[in-house]
Design a protein around this motif. Structure first.
Motif, PDB file in Angstrom:
ATOM      1  N   ARG A 253       0.827  -1.222   0.000  1.00  0.00           N
ATOM      2  CA  ARG A 253       0.000   0.000   0.000  1.00  0.00           C
ATOM      3  C   ARG A 253       0.851   1.258   0.000  1.00  0.00           C
ATOM      4  N   ASP A 254       1.891   1.262   0.820  1.00  0.00           N
ATOM      5  CA  ASP A 254       2.717   2.469   0.924  1.00  0.00           C
ATOM      6  C   ASP A 254       3.454   2.766  -0.380  1.00  0.00           C
ATOM      7  N   PRO A 289      -5.106   4.060   4.033  1.00  0.00           N
ATOM      8  CA  PRO A 289      -5.555   3.493   5.309  1.00  0.00           C
ATOM      9  C   PRO A 289      -6.703   4.302   5.899  1.00  0.00           C
ATOM     10  N   ALA A 380       2.823  -2.337   5.012  1.00  0.00           N
ATOM     11  CA  ALA A 380       1.454  -1.828   5.016  1.00  0.00           C
ATOM     12  C   ALA A 380       0.864  -1.969   6.400  1.00  0.00           C
ATOM     13  N   PRO A 381      -0.060  -1.081   6.777  1.00  0.00           N
ATOM     14  CA  PRO A 381      -0.702  -1.180   8.087  1.00  0.00           C
ATOM     15  C   PRO A 381      -1.325  -2.549   8.284  1.00  0.00           C
ATOM     16  N   GLN A 383      -3.926  -3.569   9.856  1.00  0.00           N
ATOM     17  CA  GLN A 383      -5.365  -3.726   9.720  1.00  0.00           C
ATOM     18  C   GLN A 383      -5.802  -3.851   8.279  1.00  0.00           C
ATOM     19  N   LEU A 384      -4.946  -3.411   7.336  1.00  0.00           N
ATOM     20  CA  LEU A 384      -5.300  -3.525   5.930  1.00  0.00           C
ATOM     21  C   LEU A 384      -5.076  -4.935   5.412  1.00  0.00           C
TER      22      LEU A 384
END
Length: 396
Positions: A253-254, A289, A380-381, A383-384
């Protein structure tokens, strides 16, 4: 198509080629079966219309010459006002052409529907049960193209490859503004829209390097929004995939959010592995996020809404193409005198970034998972990654 019509079409194509010998005729001489059928449709439609246009032009010139004022031998009948035979010819011929043209267009429109799976490899070969199509998920970014290969777990920027004579199932979306995906040698153009998924089925029949582009104006870097499409044999495609996995970096994601920022003349990039559910997040506009995904939003609406207890979802439902969270949207300079609120200056379209990867120089690249800092993203976080990807909502 009848043999006589084929002969006429080929003669017309020959004269057209002679007249346009200095032009790029990839649309009329493509390398994919779908694009070939579309080119044939253009030729047939043009020939049908010329059956009316050419005689009309000829008769216009003939009558102007035959009944000129200096020709005293031409018959003169000022009382003439009607001819049934002439009326029948004038109206029946165009009507027949319109019916034929309409029938050809109607059949081709359904046969060449981009959402329709392929039933043939080319004019002589049907799609066999042994042939397994490959899936390519396409994302139109500002101003570059991102390609996911979910079956291989890789992704690329501004370059894609596909084996010859293997059907390709494209799934196409966009990150911000509407765009249009187009490889003239492969198939017709198809729109890419944010929050929606369009489809395209195609096949490349001849090995080579072809140009892909955006055919829908989308802003500052539109003219440089191009990519290379490589048609290779199966062995070459397997080698290409292996090189992407060897040279590429990770796309999470990042890293995606850094890549998503507007930039022009983006170099070719390879990603050896892709975070699970990333394409689904891009399609549902929840790569950031904390954003609620569109399919989740539609599920809430389908269940009757969340009621007052879902008031906190409001912030998660806000979307804009600059992701200006917590900032007041509105005009900037010069309209309001306020400075730009973009997180960092956008790269000029005249300043290309340094090249990372390229199909032509991959053989000279050393192994190892190294890449420029622009491709490195932190994890990536958590929770994702905890939610299982849901099936994206497909819009026709």
């Amino acid at each position: 198509m009848t043999p006589q019509l084929k002969i006429v079409a080929r003669l017309f194509a020959l004269f057209t080629l002679l007249g346009l010998s200095g032009c790029n005729l990839v649309v009329m001489s493509p390398s994919g079966d779908i694009a070939r059928q579309q080119a044939n449709l253009i030729i047939v439609a043009t020939v049908l219309m010329l059956i009316i246009i050419v005689p009309v032009i000829f008769l216009t010139l003939f009558f102007a010459w035959r009944y000129r004022g200096s020709n005293t031998n031409a018959p003169y009948d000022p009382e003439w006002h009607h001819s049934t035979r002439l009326e029948v010819i004038i109206w029946s011929a165009p009507l027949a052409i319109i019916i034929a043209l309409g029938a050809v267009t109607w059949m081709s429109t359904h046969k060449l529907d981009p959402y329709r799976p392929l039933d043939r490899i080319d004019a002589q070969r049907a799609v066999s049960a042994e042939v397994k199509p490959i899936t390519v998920e396409v994302v139109a970014l500002d101003w570059k193209w991102l390609f996911f290969y979910p079956e291989y777990g890789i992704a690329t920027v501004n370059e894609m490859a596909a084996p010859v004579d293997v059907p390709i199932n494209f799934k196409i979306t966009a990150s911000s503004v509407m765009n249009s995906f187009y490889v003239p040698a492969l198939a017709g153009m198809i729109y890419a829209m944010p929050g929606m998924e369009t489809k395209l089925h195609a096949v490349i029949n001849r090995a080579g390097e072809y140009e892909g582009l955006s055919s829908n104006y989308s802003g500052d870097g539109f003219s440089h929004m191009r990519f290379k499409f490589h048609g290779v044999d199966q062995a070459g495609f397997d080698q290409w995939v292996a090189r992407v996995k060897q040279i590429g970096t990770a796309l999470n994601r990042d890293a995606y959010l850094k890549l998503e920022k507007p930039s022009a003349k983006e170099p070719v990039r390879y990603y050896a592995n892709v975070e699970d559910g990333l394409y689904r997040a891009v399609l549902n506009m929840c790569a950031i996020p904390g954003k609620m995904c569109m399919d989740e939003m539609m599920h809430v609406d389908m269940m009757g809404g969340g009621g007052t207890e879902s008031q906190e979802n409001r912030a998660r439902l806000e979307h804009d193409n600059r992701h200006a969270l917590g900032e007041r949207l509105g005009a900037t300079v010069p309209a309001s005198g306020e400075p730009s609120r973009m997180p960092e200056p956008r790269q000029s379209v005249d300043q290309p970034q340094s090249t990372n990867h390229d199909m032509h120089n991959m053989q000279d690249m050393p192994g190892g998972n190294t890449a420029p800092d622009g491709n490195q993203g932190g994890p990536a976080p958590a929770q994702l990654n905890s939610n299982a990807p849901a099936q994206p909502a497909t819009q026709p």
